[in-house]
Design a protein around this motif. Structure first.
Motif, mmCIF file in Angstrom:
data_model
loop_
_atom_site.group_PDB
_atom_site.id
_atom_site.type_symbol
_atom_site.label_atom_id
_atom_site.label_comp_id
_atom_site.label_asym_id
_atom_site.label_seq_id
_atom_site.Cartn_x
_atom_site.Cartn_y
_atom_site.Cartn_z
ATOM 1 N N ARG A 276 -105.491 35.199 90.516
ATOM 2 C CA ARG A 276 -106.277 36.830 90.830
ATOM 3 C C ARG A 276 -105.387 37.618 91.614
ATOM 4 N NH1 ARG A 276 -109.982 35.800 94.229
ATOM 5 N NH2 ARG A 276 -111.732 36.632 93.103
ATOM 6 N N ASP A 277 -104.441 37.213 92.208
ATOM 7 C CA ASP A 277 -104.368 37.719 92.705
ATOM 8 C C ASP A 277 -102.159 38.142 93.013
ATOM 9 O OD1 ASP A 277 -105.697 36.900 94.703
ATOM 10 O OD2 ASP A 277 -104.969 35.868 95.906
ATOM 11 N N HIS A 278 -102.124 38.061 91.174
ATOM 12 C CA HIS A 278 -100.825 38.408 90.821
ATOM 13 C C HIS A 278 -101.437 40.175 90.559
ATOM 14 C CE1 HIS A 278 -97.413 38.522 88.304
ATOM 15 N NE2 HIS A 278 -97.001 38.104 89.065
ATOM 16 N N ASP A 279 -100.196 40.874 90.862
ATOM 17 C CA ASP A 279 -99.956 41.813 90.511
ATOM 18 C C ASP A 279 -100.209 43.011 89.454
ATOM 19 O OD1 ASP A 279 -99.482 42.833 93.781
ATOM 20 O OD2 ASP A 279 -97.746 42.802 93.664
ATOM 21 N N PHE A 280 -99.635 41.866 88.555
ATOM 22 C CA PHE A 280 -100.206 42.201 86.797
ATOM 23 C C PHE A 280 -101.657 42.434 86.300
ATOM 24 C CE2 PHE A 280 -99.119 40.350 82.440
ATOM 25 C CZ PHE A 280 -98.514 42.155 81.854
ATOM 26 N N GLN A 281 -102.016 41.309 87.631
ATOM 27 C CA GLN A 281 -103.266 41.962 86.826
ATOM 28 C C GLN A 281 -103.652 43.299 86.587
ATOM 29 O OE1 GLN A 281 -105.756 39.381 85.493
ATOM 30 N NE2 GLN A 281 -104.959 37.301 86.938
ATOM 31 N N GLY A 282 -103.392 44.027 87.929
ATOM 32 C CA GLY A 282 -103.814 45.642 87.820
ATOM 33 C C GLY A 282 -103.080 46.331 86.605
ATOM 34 N N GLU A 283 -102.058 46.189 86.598
ATOM 35 C CA GLU A 283 -101.440 46.370 85.192
ATOM 36 C C GLU A 283 -101.906 46.083 84.130
ATOM 37 O OE1 GLU A 283 -96.877 45.070 85.667
ATOM 38 O OE2 GLU A 283 -97.002 45.579 87.555
ATOM 39 N N MET A 284 -102.171 45.062 83.869
ATOM 40 C CA MET A 284 -103.005 44.511 82.211
ATOM 41 C C MET A 284 -104.571 45.456 82.202
ATOM 42 S SD MET A 284 -102.819 41.037 81.266
ATOM 43 C CE MET A 284 -103.619 40.376 83.332
#
Length: 429
Positions: A276-284
């Motif tokens: 949930r806290d990975h920065d890649f979530q924002g990129e996706m």
């Protein structure tokens, strides 16, 4: 030597301008009581009013293309909606969602069916199809009232409720579309319908969609975040993996005949919560939002073309009254009933009940229903649905910015700072 420009060159120019608008318009509309869909419809109406553009993109002329294009836009939007929800799923944490799905939407379908049958004089199976198409809120055109990007903090009860409702009620509405189709077939052949509807269309397709979506989301989450450090897909920084997950989820679940829309949203939620806290979530989420916005703008430009091309030619004064009642009475009333007893501020309940936005999902469901059963007078049905969508875009698009900014201030949030303001940056109504 012809001086007329090559159509291909015109097409490339138009695509370039559209992409520029995708990037620039949200910033320009941030503080205005004007939504991106309104601008897109106006552009489409202006373009197709010019004789050289070609025939009007009326949906009944291109039934299969209408269904597939709307389907594509909804699939991408569902992935984007699921990825940006921070709240972990649970019975109490999602209480507002279960109320909107389990109470508000069925009551809406019942009310709209009655209005369409008695008020518009439609056959009851067609009235049910129309109701199932118009009852669910839309994940594509509801982004201005949805939560912000992952980890942005834009998850107050109103934004969360409207986002989760739009994500789940597409799958929840599909059984009622199939019910209209089954009832129509049963009336013609006399074959029983209840067993197939409850056992297959409700239990199997909903259950299979949830399980399939969870499995695919878990698989993509493991491949992206939890395989060996050297080969983690998150290290690529390529957010297109989210689009891949959406298409794979939809395709695989539709192959086994379960609800792909529901599966995509569950896939997105599961994918989101594997890390949930990975920065890649924002990129996706960012790439998904860009693709969604581009597809949405293309569809609404075509919708604008349909408006000037005769979409409302068969709409009557009674149909206009039906659309007004649906948006100003049916949705607010059923929304309020669904939230009775729910612990929230009255202003939040009013906002949740009011923003029952209709849009691309309604286009898909009506196209699907018309393509799977014999329907007389499809031009009028398309006109009614188009009218509801247009009125919803205007009504909700012109009111969303002032209402949400007022709601933020009432609850001690600054709409010009932090996540809540970001959540309003020009996304569709």
């Amino acid at each position: 030597m012809s001086l007329a420009p090559d159509p291909y060159i015109i097409f490339l120019t138009g695509v370039g301008l559209l992409i520029a608008l995708v990037a620039w318009l949200p910033l320009a509309l941030k503080r205005l009581p004007l939504s991106l869909p309104i601008v897109c419809i106006a552009i489409g109406a202006g373009l197709f009013a010019l004789p050289p553009i070609g025939p009007a993109p009326l949906p009944w002329r291109y039934p299969d293309l209408t269904e597939r294009f709307a389907e594509l836009v909804v699939v991408i939007a569902l992935m984007g909606a699921g990825l940006k929800i921070d709240r972990v799923i649970g019975w109490r944490r999602w209480a507002v969602t279960w109320r909107l799905i389990g109470i508000t939407m069925p009551l809406g379908i019942l009310a709209i069916t009655g209005l369409a049958g008695w008020g518009l004089g439609l056959p009851w199976t067609i009235a049910l199809l129309l109701a199932a198409s118009l009852a669910p809120t839309d994940p594509v055109l509801a982004a201005d009232v949805q939560v912000g990007p992952p980890k942005s903090g834009d998850e107050d009860e109103v934004r969360f409720g409207l986002t989760s409702e739009a994500g789940l009620n597409d799958g929840a509405a599909f059984p009622f579309v199939h019910l209209a189709i089954l009832l129509s077939a049963s009336a013609a052949t006399g074959e029983p319908w209840l067993g197939e509807w409850l056992g297959y269309r409700v239990l199997w397709e909903i259950g299979g969609g949830i399980i399939g979506g969870w499995a695919i989301g878990h698989a993509f989450g493991w491949l992206t975040f939890h395989v060996s450090a050297e080969s983690k897909l998150a290290k690529t920084g390529d957010g297109l993996i989210a689009i891949a997950a959406a298409f794979v989820s939809y395709g695989l679940t539709e192959i086994i005949h379960v609800y792909g829309f529901l599966a995509v949203f569950v896939t997105a939620l599961t994918f989101r919560h594997t890390h949930r806290d990975h920065d890649f979530q924002g990129e996706m989420h960012a790439i998904t939002e860009q693709v969604e916005r581009l597809a949405m703008m293309m569809l609404l430009i075509l919708f604008g073309g349909a408006l000037v091309g005769g979409l409302f030619a068969n709409v009557t004064a009674t149909d206009i009254g039906f659309a007004v009642v649906l948006l100003l009475i049916v949705r607010p009333l059923t929304g309020w009933l669904g939230l009775l007893g729910y612990r929230a501020h009255r202003s939040e309940k009013y906002t949740l009940a009011f923003f029952g936005i209709r849009g691309v999902g309604s286009i898909y469901y009506l196209a699907y229903g018309i393509n799977h059963l014999a329907v007389a007078g499809v031009e009028r049905l398309w006109g009614i649905v188009g009218l509801v969508i247009l009125m919803s875009i205007l009504l909700h698009g012109l009111t969303v910015t002032p209402i949400m900014r007022l709601l933020d201030r009432q609850h001690g949030r600054d709409p010009d700072e932090g996540g809540c303001a970001a959540g309003l940056q020009g996304r569709a109504t």
